[in-house]
Motif scaffolding. Structure first.
Motif, PDB file in Angstrom:
ATOM      1  N   HIS A  34      15.824   2.861 -35.257  1.00  0.00           N
ATOM      2  CA  HIS A  34      15.128   3.915 -35.708  1.00  0.00           C
ATOM      3  C   HIS A  34      14.625   4.818 -34.540  1.00  0.00           C
ATOM      4  O   HIS A  34      14.501   5.934 -34.373  1.00  0.00           O
ATOM      5  CB  HIS A  34      13.938   3.698 -36.520  1.00  0.00           C
ATOM      6  N   ALA A  35      14.360   4.123 -33.232  1.00  0.00           N
ATOM      7  CA  ALA A  35      13.644   4.543 -32.319  1.00  0.00           C
ATOM      8  C   ALA A  35      14.215   4.034 -30.840  1.00  0.00           C
ATOM      9  O   ALA A  35      15.173   3.308 -31.225  1.00  0.00           O
ATOM     10  CB  ALA A  35      12.186   4.231 -31.966  1.00  0.00           C
ATOM     11  N   THR A  36      13.843   4.307 -29.614  1.00  0.00           N
ATOM     12  CA  THR A  36      14.307   3.893 -28.400  1.00  0.00           C
ATOM     13  C   THR A  36      13.712   2.482 -27.869  1.00  0.00           C
ATOM     14  O   THR A  36      13.771   2.424 -26.902  1.00  0.00           O
ATOM     15  CB  THR A  36      14.340   4.999 -27.403  1.00  0.00           C
ATOM     16  N   ASP A  37      12.955   1.861 -28.972  1.00  0.00           N
ATOM     17  CA  ASP A  37      11.969   0.900 -28.558  1.00  0.00           C
ATOM     18  C   ASP A  37      13.009  -0.475 -28.404  1.00  0.00           C
ATOM     19  O   ASP A  37      12.311  -1.440 -28.102  1.00  0.00           O
ATOM     20  CB  ASP A  37      10.952   0.819 -29.253  1.00  0.00           C
ATOM     21  N   GLY A  38      14.297  -0.584 -28.418  1.00  0.00           N
ATOM     22  CA  GLY A  38      15.139  -1.944 -28.563  1.00  0.00           C
ATOM     23  C   GLY A  38      14.890  -2.805 -29.630  1.00  0.00           C
ATOM     24  O   GLY A  38      15.526  -3.741 -29.975  1.00  0.00           O
ATOM     25  N   ILE A  39      14.159  -2.165 -30.965  1.00  0.00           N
ATOM     26  CA  ILE A  39      13.918  -2.988 -31.994  1.00  0.00           C
ATOM     27  C   ILE A  39      15.227  -2.730 -33.006  1.00  0.00           C
ATOM     28  O   ILE A  39      15.673  -1.753 -33.177  1.00  0.00           O
ATOM     29  CB  ILE A  39      12.712  -2.723 -32.888  1.00  0.00           C
ATOM     30  N   ILE A  40      16.021  -3.767 -33.256  1.00  0.00           N
ATOM     31  CA  ILE A  40      17.198  -3.596 -34.268  1.00  0.00           C
ATOM     32  C   ILE A  40      16.668  -4.094 -35.526  1.00  0.00           C
ATOM     33  O   ILE A  40      16.122  -5.334 -35.855  1.00  0.00           O
ATOM     34  CB  ILE A  40      18.338  -4.602 -33.573  1.00  0.00           C
ATOM     35  N   HIS A  41      16.969  -3.214 -36.599  1.00  0.00           N
ATOM     36  CA  HIS A  41      16.508  -3.672 -37.948  1.00  0.00           C
ATOM     37  C   HIS A  41      17.591  -4.272 -38.722  1.00  0.00           C
ATOM     38  O   HIS A  41      18.954  -3.419 -38.614  1.00  0.00           O
ATOM     39  CB  HIS A  41      16.062  -2.365 -38.738  1.00  0.00           C
ATOM     40  N   VAL A  42      17.577  -5.122 -39.273  1.00  0.00           N
ATOM     41  CA  VAL A  42      18.658  -5.778 -39.886  1.00  0.00           C
ATOM     42  C   VAL A  42      18.016  -5.858 -41.360  1.00  0.00           C
ATOM     43  O   VAL A  42      17.174  -6.825 -41.739  1.00  0.00           O
ATOM     44  CB  VAL A  42      18.802  -7.350 -39.265  1.00  0.00           C
ATOM     45  N   GLU A  43      18.667  -5.094 -42.403  1.00  0.00           N
ATOM     46  CA  GLU A  43      18.265  -5.006 -43.506  1.00  0.00           C
ATOM     47  C   GLU A  43      19.262  -5.251 -44.486  1.00  0.00           C
ATOM     48  O   GLU A  43      20.329  -4.285 -44.773  1.00  0.00           O
ATOM     49  CB  GLU A  43      17.475  -3.688 -43.932  1.00  0.00           C
ATOM     50  N   SER A  44      19.295  -6.367 -45.094  1.00  0.00           N
ATOM     51  CA  SER A  44      20.493  -6.692 -46.207  1.00  0.00           C
ATOM     52  C   SER A  44      19.894  -7.375 -47.246  1.00  0.00           C
ATOM     53  O   SER A  44      19.004  -8.127 -47.371  1.00  0.00           O
ATOM     54  CB  SER A  44      21.319  -7.614 -45.626  1.00  0.00           C
ATOM     55  N   ALA A  45      20.304  -6.974 -48.502  1.00  0.00           N
ATOM     56  CA  ALA A  45      19.896  -7.796 -49.751  1.00  0.00           C
ATOM     57  C   ALA A  45      20.533  -9.056 -49.734  1.00  0.00           C
ATOM     58  O   ALA A  45      19.844 -10.107 -50.440  1.00  0.00           O
ATOM     59  CB  ALA A  45      20.451  -6.950 -51.166  1.00  0.00           C
ATOM     60  N   VAL A  46      21.395  -9.372 -48.969  1.00  0.00           N
ATOM     61  CA  VAL A  46      22.154 -10.807 -49.054  1.00  0.00           C
ATOM     62  C   VAL A  46      22.210 -11.169 -47.584  1.00  0.00           C
ATOM     63  O   VAL A  46      22.593 -10.288 -46.529  1.00  0.00           O
ATOM     64  CB  VAL A  46      23.654 -10.728 -49.532  1.00  0.00           C
ATOM     65  N   ASP A  47      21.797 -12.333 -47.288  1.00  0.00           N
ATOM     66  CA  ASP A  47      21.701 -12.913 -45.669  1.00  0.00           C
ATOM     67  C   ASP A  47      23.201 -12.768 -45.421  1.00  0.00           C
ATOM     68  O   ASP A  47      23.948 -13.830 -45.696  1.00  0.00           O
ATOM     69  CB  ASP A  47      20.880 -14.187 -45.664  1.00  0.00           C
ATOM     70  N   ARG A  48      23.575 -12.308 -44.509  1.00  0.00           N
ATOM     71  CA  ARG A  48      25.044 -12.160 -43.983  1.00  0.00           C
ATOM     72  C   ARG A  48      25.284 -12.797 -42.655  1.00  0.00           C
ATOM     73  O   ARG A  48      26.300 -13.192 -42.284  1.00  0.00           O
ATOM     74  CB  ARG A  48      25.591 -10.705 -43.989  1.00  0.00           C
ATOM     75  N   GLY A  49      24.039 -13.253 -42.068  1.00  0.00           N
ATOM     76  CA  GLY A  49      24.336 -13.934 -40.866  1.00  0.00           C
ATOM     77  C   GLY A  49      24.754 -13.168 -39.726  1.00  0.00           C
ATOM     78  O   GLY A  49      25.814 -13.371 -39.104  1.00  0.00           O
TER      79      GLY A  49
END
Length: 99
Positions: A34-49
């Motif tokens: 969302h921003a330049t802060d280095g946070i990667i968002h991993v959003e999934s209804a199923v854990d895909r690894g």
């Protein structure tokens, strides 16, 4: 929903991670920023690894850079394999130095 953190340095100077990676009008990919802060968002209804290489592919950035040596650490452990499963709170650091 997990949030690994990515930090990149180039010859000791921090590079910002692009905002809105994986976000286009009408679509947000499971892996995104969302921003330049280095946070990667991993959003999934199923854990895909989801692995870090998936994020690099989405971002269209290679892990290795011509003319630079890479030191990559994941939670303080050195590796050069981008196929690790990302986890919440994980600290991913890419340090590039001129050869």
């Amino acid at each position: 929903h997990i949030h690994p953190h990515l930090k990149i340095t180039l010859d000791g100077k921090e590079e910002f991670i692009s905002a809105n990676i994986g976000i286009i009008p009408g679509c947000t990919y499971e892996l995104h920023t969302h921003a330049t802060d280095g946070i990667i968002h991993v959003e999934s209804a199923v854990d895909r690894g989801n692995v870090f290489a998936d994020f690099l592919s989405l971002w269209q950035k290679p892990l290795l850079r011509d003319g630079y040596t890479l030191k990559m650490t994941v939670d303080g452990k050195e590796t050069l394999d981008p196929n690790f499963v990302m986890k919440d709170g994980q600290q991913i650091i890419l340090q590039y130095t001129k050869q």
